[in-house]
Motif scaffolding. Structure first.
Motif, mmCIF file in Angstrom:
data_model
loop_
_atom_site.group_PDB
_atom_site.id
_atom_site.type_symbol
_atom_site.label_atom_id
_atom_site.label_comp_id
_atom_site.label_asym_id
_atom_site.label_seq_id
_atom_site.Cartn_x
_atom_site.Cartn_y
_atom_site.Cartn_z
ATOM 1 N N ILE A 106 25.085 -7.822 -54.255
ATOM 2 C CA ILE A 106 25.276 -8.666 -53.075
ATOM 3 C C ILE A 106 25.845 -7.825 -51.953
ATOM 4 O O ILE A 106 26.897 -7.194 -52.114
ATOM 5 C CB ILE A 106 26.239 -9.828 -53.383
ATOM 6 N N ARG A 107 25.158 -7.813 -50.826
ATOM 7 C CA ARG A 107 25.663 -7.101 -49.670
ATOM 8 C C ARG A 107 26.882 -7.840 -49.120
ATOM 9 O O ARG A 107 27.072 -9.017 -49.390
ATOM 10 C CB ARG A 107 24.581 -6.948 -48.608
ATOM 11 N N LYS A 108 27.677 -7.161 -48.351
ATOM 12 C CA LYS A 108 28.898 -7.743 -47.788
ATOM 13 C C LYS A 108 28.550 -8.972 -46.958
ATOM 14 O O LYS A 108 27.715 -8.903 -46.046
ATOM 15 C CB LYS A 108 29.603 -6.699 -46.923
ATOM 16 N N GLN A 109 29.177 -10.101 -47.280
ATOM 17 C CA GLN A 109 28.915 -11.356 -46.583
ATOM 18 C C GLN A 109 30.063 -12.337 -46.815
ATOM 19 O O GLN A 109 30.883 -12.150 -47.704
ATOM 20 C CB GLN A 109 27.600 -11.971 -47.055
ATOM 21 N N LEU A 110 30.078 -13.383 -46.018
ATOM 22 C CA LEU A 110 31.080 -14.431 -46.197
ATOM 23 C C LEU A 110 30.883 -15.107 -47.552
ATOM 24 O O LEU A 110 29.743 -15.347 -47.976
ATOM 25 C CB LEU A 110 30.964 -15.481 -45.093
ATOM 26 N N VAL A 111 31.979 -15.414 -48.215
ATOM 27 C CA VAL A 111 31.902 -16.147 -49.474
ATOM 28 C C VAL A 111 31.189 -17.476 -49.254
ATOM 29 O O VAL A 111 30.387 -17.915 -50.082
ATOM 30 C CB VAL A 111 33.310 -16.374 -50.076
ATOM 31 N N SER A 112 31.432 -18.093 -48.101
ATOM 32 C CA SER A 112 30.795 -19.379 -47.795
ATOM 33 C C SER A 112 29.280 -19.247 -47.634
ATOM 34 O O SER A 112 28.554 -20.238 -47.766
ATOM 35 C CB SER A 112 31.403 -19.998 -46.545
ATOM 36 N N SER A 113 28.770 -18.042 -47.389
ATOM 37 C CA SER A 113 27.318 -17.807 -47.347
ATOM 38 C C SER A 113 26.769 -17.517 -48.734
ATOM 39 O O SER A 113 25.644 -17.869 -49.062
ATOM 40 C CB SER A 113 26.984 -16.619 -46.442
ATOM 41 N N TRP A 114 27.586 -16.856 -49.556
ATOM 42 C CA TRP A 114 27.155 -16.506 -50.911
ATOM 43 C C TRP A 114 27.245 -17.698 -51.855
ATOM 44 O O TRP A 114 26.376 -17.897 -52.708
ATOM 45 C CB TRP A 114 27.994 -15.339 -51.432
ATOM 46 N N LEU A 115 28.294 -18.504 -51.716
ATOM 47 C CA LEU A 115 28.508 -19.688 -52.557
ATOM 48 C C LEU A 115 28.601 -20.936 -51.681
ATOM 49 O O LEU A 115 29.617 -21.628 -51.683
ATOM 50 C CB LEU A 115 29.803 -19.544 -53.364
ATOM 51 N N PRO A 116 27.548 -21.239 -50.916
ATOM 52 C CA PRO A 116 27.653 -22.386 -50.007
ATOM 53 C C PRO A 116 27.722 -23.717 -50.745
ATOM 54 O O PRO A 116 27.078 -23.915 -51.782
ATOM 55 C CB PRO A 116 26.373 -22.291 -49.164
ATOM 56 N N LEU A 117 28.519 -24.601 -50.199
ATOM 57 C CA LEU A 117 28.667 -25.956 -50.734
ATOM 58 C C LEU A 117 27.469 -26.787 -50.300
ATOM 59 O O LEU A 117 27.003 -26.674 -49.164
ATOM 60 C CB LEU A 117 29.963 -26.559 -50.181
ATOM 61 N N SER A 118 26.956 -27.620 -51.197
ATOM 62 C CA SER A 118 25.815 -28.477 -50.851
ATOM 63 C C SER A 118 26.235 -29.498 -49.801
ATOM 64 O O SER A 118 27.425 -29.780 -49.629
ATOM 65 C CB SER A 118 25.285 -29.192 -52.093
ATOM 66 N N ALA A 119 25.264 -30.071 -49.105
ATOM 67 C CA ALA A 119 25.546 -31.046 -48.046
ATOM 68 C C ALA A 119 26.326 -32.241 -48.574
ATOM 69 O O ALA A 119 27.199 -32.774 -47.884
ATOM 70 C CB ALA A 119 24.248 -31.502 -47.391
ATOM 71 N N ASP A 120 26.054 -32.654 -49.815
ATOM 72 C CA ASP A 120 26.772 -33.799 -50.391
ATOM 73 C C ASP A 120 28.075 -33.382 -51.087
ATOM 74 O O ASP A 120 28.755 -34.204 -51.679
ATOM 75 C CB ASP A 120 25.879 -34.576 -51.355
ATOM 76 N N ARG A 121 28.396 -32.070 -51.036
ATOM 77 C CA ARG A 121 29.635 -31.504 -51.579
ATOM 78 C C ARG A 121 29.761 -31.695 -53.096
ATOM 79 O O ARG A 121 30.857 -31.729 -53.636
ATOM 80 C CB ARG A 121 30.858 -32.061 -50.856
ATOM 81 N N LYS A 122 28.623 -31.790 -53.801
ATOM 82 C CA LYS A 122 28.654 -32.011 -55.246
ATOM 83 C C LYS A 122 28.424 -30.748 -56.062
ATOM 84 O O LYS A 122 28.704 -30.717 -57.250
ATOM 85 C CB LYS A 122 27.618 -33.067 -55.641
ATOM 86 N N TYR A 123 27.887 -29.707 -55.468
ATOM 87 C CA TYR A 123 27.614 -28.465 -56.188
ATOM 88 C C TYR A 123 27.596 -27.308 -55.199
ATOM 89 O O TYR A 123 27.661 -27.506 -53.989
ATOM 90 C CB TYR A 123 26.295 -28.547 -56.971
#
Length: 196
Positions: A106-123
């Motif tokens: 994984i290239r350097k990136q925001l954690v929120s880009s690598w592990l983004p939360l789904s729109a419904d915040r369930k996964y």
């Protein structure tokens, strides 16, 4: 009498193929060559004071990785192999957020880009090796599944219990290079720190 199976001759239960063997990995099904990939267990132990400073034990309870949070500033967390070689780094920033990099994966990136939360915040999605996976909480654990397929395949799961966190990962996931990504994702998801 079953002459091809010596255990059946002794009358051991489950040895004649009529009853399934028990799982040796808890909630995951028993794995045999005909039933799919093997399952490997990794335990996050010896939190000092949390998962960002711990040892990760692999098969046969041997130290496999270390998570090291640099003190006293706590601006970086490193994932190291058993020889102390750094495999991944998280830089804890206030703005725009934590940054992660996993060497050769994984290239350097925001954690929120690598592990983004789904729109419904369930996964949460996880992007690694040019593929997308999804971490889904269910029944007290969090499973990692293939994404965008008609039949999602379980690659890994983790559960927090007294004494640490346990990651169970399939040989398939390890073979395609997901072990370090899964270890880092578990650490981030269980860190208690803001990652979005």
């Amino acid at each position: 009498m079953n002459i091809t199976n010596p255990y059946a001759q002794a009358g051991w239960a489950g040895s004649n193929g009529s009853a399934p063997l028990p799982s040796i990995y808890g909630a995951l099904p028993f794995s045999s060559p005909s039933s799919g990939p093997s399952i490997y267990q990794f335990q996050f132990v010896s939190f000092s004071p949390d998962i960002l400073n711990c040892t990760v034990l692999g098969p046969q309870s041997k130290p496999y990785f270390r998570l090291v949070d640099n003190a006293p500033s706590h601006n970086f967390t490193l994932l190291q192999d058993r020889d102390g070689k750094s495999l991944a780094v998280v830089e804890w920033r206030q703005s725009p957020g934590a940054v992660v990099e996993i060497r050769d994966i994984i290239r350097k990136q925001l954690v929120s880009s690598w592990l983004p939360l789904s729109a419904d915040r369930k996964y949460r999605y996880m992007n690694a090796l040019n593929r997308t996976f999804v971490w889904v909480p269910q029944n007290g654990n969090v499973g990692l599944y293939t994404y965008g397929t008609t039949t999602p395949e379980l690659y890994a799961r983790f559960v927090r219990a007294e004494g640490g966190v346990t990651l169970e990962i399939t040989s398939t996931a390890i073979q395609i290079g997901l072990l370090e990504s899964c270890v880092m994702a578990v650490a981030l998801l269980q860190s208690g720190r803001f990652i979005d």
